[in-house]
Scaffold this motif. Structure first.
Motif, PDB file in Angstrom:
ATOM      1  N   LEU A   6       0.843  -1.194   0.000  1.00 10.48           N
ATOM      2  CA  LEU A   6       0.000   0.000   0.000  1.00 10.48           C
ATOM      3  C   LEU A   6       0.875   1.240   0.000  1.00 10.48           C
ATOM      4  O   LEU A   6       1.912   1.282   0.671  1.00 10.48           O
ATOM      5  CB  LEU A   6      -0.910   0.031   1.233  1.00 10.48           C
ATOM      6  CG  LEU A   6      -1.794  -1.195   1.492  1.00 10.48           C
ATOM      7  CD1 LEU A   6      -2.578  -1.008   2.786  1.00 10.48           C
ATOM      8  CD2 LEU A   6      -2.733  -1.440   0.334  1.00 10.48           C
ATOM      9  N   ASP A   7       0.430   2.280  -0.728  1.00 11.00           N
ATOM     10  CA  ASP A   7       1.183   3.534  -0.710  1.00 11.00           C
ATOM     11  C   ASP A   7       0.775   4.373   0.500  1.00 11.00           C
ATOM     12  O   ASP A   7       0.001   3.922   1.348  1.00 11.00           O
ATOM     13  CB  ASP A   7       1.010   4.303  -2.026  1.00 11.00           C
ATOM     14  CG  ASP A   7      -0.380   4.861  -2.238  1.00 11.00           C
ATOM     15  OD1 ASP A   7      -1.258   4.694  -1.372  1.00 11.00           O
ATOM     16  OD2 ASP A   7      -0.602   5.486  -3.287  1.00 11.00           O
ATOM     17  N   ASP A   8       1.268   5.590   0.589  1.00 11.00           N
ATOM     18  CA  ASP A   8       0.997   6.438   1.762  1.00 11.00           C
ATOM     19  C   ASP A   8      -0.451   6.901   1.862  1.00 11.00           C
ATOM     20  O   ASP A   8      -0.882   7.384   2.898  1.00 11.00           O
ATOM     21  CB  ASP A   8       1.946   7.631   1.811  1.00 11.00           C
ATOM     22  CG  ASP A   8       1.777   8.583   0.641  1.00 11.00           C
ATOM     23  OD1 ASP A   8       1.119   8.216  -0.358  1.00 11.00           O
ATOM     24  OD2 ASP A   8       2.313   9.694   0.713  1.00 11.00           O
ATOM     25  N   ASN A   9      -1.235   6.700   0.790  1.00 10.53           N
ATOM     26  CA  ASN A   9      -2.666   7.025   0.806  1.00 10.53           C
ATOM     27  C   ASN A   9      -3.526   5.773   0.978  1.00 10.53           C
ATOM     28  O   ASN A   9      -4.725   5.814   0.747  1.00 10.53           O
ATOM     29  CB  ASN A   9      -3.061   7.744  -0.483  1.00 10.53           C
ATOM     30  CG  ASN A   9      -2.378   9.084  -0.617  1.00 10.53           C
ATOM     31  OD1 ASN A   9      -2.299   9.836   0.346  1.00 10.53           O
ATOM     32  ND2 ASN A   9      -1.857   9.368  -1.794  1.00 10.53           N
ATOM     33  N   ALA A  10      -2.907   4.660   1.351  1.00  9.47           N
ATOM     34  CA  ALA A  10      -3.570   3.368   1.559  1.00  9.47           C
ATOM     35  C   ALA A  10      -4.161   2.784   0.280  1.00  9.47           C
ATOM     36  O   ALA A  10      -5.079   1.986   0.330  1.00  9.47           O
ATOM     37  CB  ALA A  10      -4.619   3.453   2.659  1.00  9.47           C
ATOM     38  N   ASN A  11      -3.627   3.175  -0.866  1.00  5.70           N
ATOM     39  CA  ASN A  11      -4.028   2.581  -2.141  1.00  5.70           C
ATOM     40  C   ASN A  11      -3.166   1.354  -2.403  1.00  5.70           C
ATOM     41  O   ASN A  11      -1.937   1.422  -2.289  1.00  5.70           O
ATOM     42  CB  ASN A  11      -3.843   3.569  -3.294  1.00  5.70           C
ATOM     43  CG  ASN A  11      -4.721   4.786  -3.143  1.00  5.70           C
ATOM     44  OD1 ASN A  11      -5.892   4.673  -2.835  1.00  5.70           O
ATOM     45  ND2 ASN A  11      -4.143   5.951  -3.354  1.00  5.70           N
ATOM     46  N   ASN A  62       5.902   4.976   2.610  1.00  9.97           N
ATOM     47  CA  ASN A  62       5.772   6.368   3.024  1.00  9.97           C
ATOM     48  C   ASN A  62       5.798   7.320   1.828  1.00  9.97           C
ATOM     49  O   ASN A  62       6.023   8.511   1.982  1.00  9.97           O
ATOM     50  CB  ASN A  62       6.851   6.734   4.043  1.00  9.97           C
ATOM     51  CG  ASN A  62       8.248   6.475   3.535  1.00  9.97           C
ATOM     52  OD1 ASN A  62       8.459   6.327   2.338  1.00  9.97           O
ATOM     53  ND2 ASN A  62       9.198   6.393   4.440  1.00  9.97           N
ATOM     54  N   SER A  64       3.887   7.986  -2.364  1.00 12.16           N
ATOM     55  CA  SER A  64       2.712   7.669  -3.179  1.00 12.16           C
ATOM     56  C   SER A  64       3.101   6.848  -4.410  1.00 12.16           C
ATOM     57  O   SER A  64       4.275   6.792  -4.788  1.00 12.16           O
ATOM     58  CB  SER A  64       2.015   8.952  -3.628  1.00 12.16           C
ATOM     59  OG  SER A  64       2.840   9.653  -4.526  1.00 12.16           O
ATOM     60  N   LYS A  65       2.107   6.242  -5.025  1.00 13.50           N
ATOM     61  CA  LYS A  65       2.338   5.446  -6.229  1.00 13.50           C
ATOM     62  C   LYS A  65       2.920   6.294  -7.353  1.00 13.50           C
ATOM     63  O   LYS A  65       3.792   5.848  -8.088  1.00 13.50           O
ATOM     64  CB  LYS A  65       1.039   4.790  -6.690  1.00 13.50           C
ATOM     65  CG  LYS A  65       1.213   3.917  -7.900  1.00 13.50           C
ATOM     66  CD  LYS A  65      -0.074   3.265  -8.316  1.00 13.50           C
ATOM     67  CE  LYS A  65       0.146   2.417  -9.543  1.00 13.50           C
ATOM     68  NZ  LYS A  65      -1.064   1.742  -9.981  1.00 13.50           N
ATOM     69  N   SER A  66       2.462   7.535  -7.461  1.00 12.42           N
ATOM     70  CA  SER A  66       2.975   8.406  -8.532  1.00 12.42           C
ATOM     71  C   SER A  66       4.464   8.685  -8.358  1.00 12.42           C
ATOM     72  O   SER A  66       5.200   8.771  -9.335  1.00 12.42           O
ATOM     73  CB  SER A  66       2.180   9.703  -8.598  1.00 12.42           C
ATOM     74  OG  SER A  66       2.279  10.411  -7.381  1.00 12.42           O
ATOM     75  N   GLU A  67       4.923   8.799  -7.117  1.00 11.18           N
ATOM     76  CA  GLU A  67       6.350   9.012  -6.877  1.00 11.18           C
ATOM     77  C   GLU A  67       7.159   7.769  -7.257  1.00 11.18           C
ATOM     78  O   GLU A  67       8.241   7.876  -7.810  1.00 11.18           O
ATOM     79  CB  GLU A  67       6.605   9.352  -5.411  1.00 11.18           C
ATOM     80  CG  GLU A  67       6.094  10.709  -5.005  1.00 11.18           C
ATOM     81  CD  GLU A  67       6.302  10.968  -3.524  1.00 11.18           C
ATOM     82  OE1 GLU A  67       7.473  11.072  -3.113  1.00 11.18           O
ATOM     83  OE2 GLU A  67       5.304  11.046  -2.799  1.00 11.18           O
TER      84      GLU A  67
END
Length: 94
Positions: A6-11, A62, A64-67
């Protein structure tokens, strides 16, 4: 056991595919994530232990997926090879 990531936004961004371990230093050097996406171009994400915030039922990052996507743009691994059909015919007749 396959851990979901999961990313930092819980996605949910994928599942752990591989973990590179440095046996001399007893450390994890890199984690490979297989994304949940269906596409002709398979892109595995590579992350470092610094990007991990928690490990439990899920691997929490910690960032996001975009990063992660920006960092891994050049690491695309094609699932298919595009060939010219006439080249295949030439190989079969030889």
């Amino acid at each position: 056991m396959v851990k979901k990531v999961l990313d930092d936004n819980a996605n949910e961004i994928g599942k752990i595919q591989d973990i590179d371990i440095n046996l001399k230093e007893n450390t994890i050097s890199e984690i490979t994530i297989n994304p949940n996406e269906l596409s002709l171009r398979k892109v595995n994400f590579k992350i470092t232990p610094e990007m991990v915030s928690e490990v439990g039922d899920y691997l929490l990052l910690n960032i996001s997926k975009s990063e992660i996507s920006k960092d891994n743009e050049s690491k695309e691994v094609p699932d298919v090879e595009v060939v010219n059909p006439s080249e295949l015919e030439e190989r079969n007749t030889s």
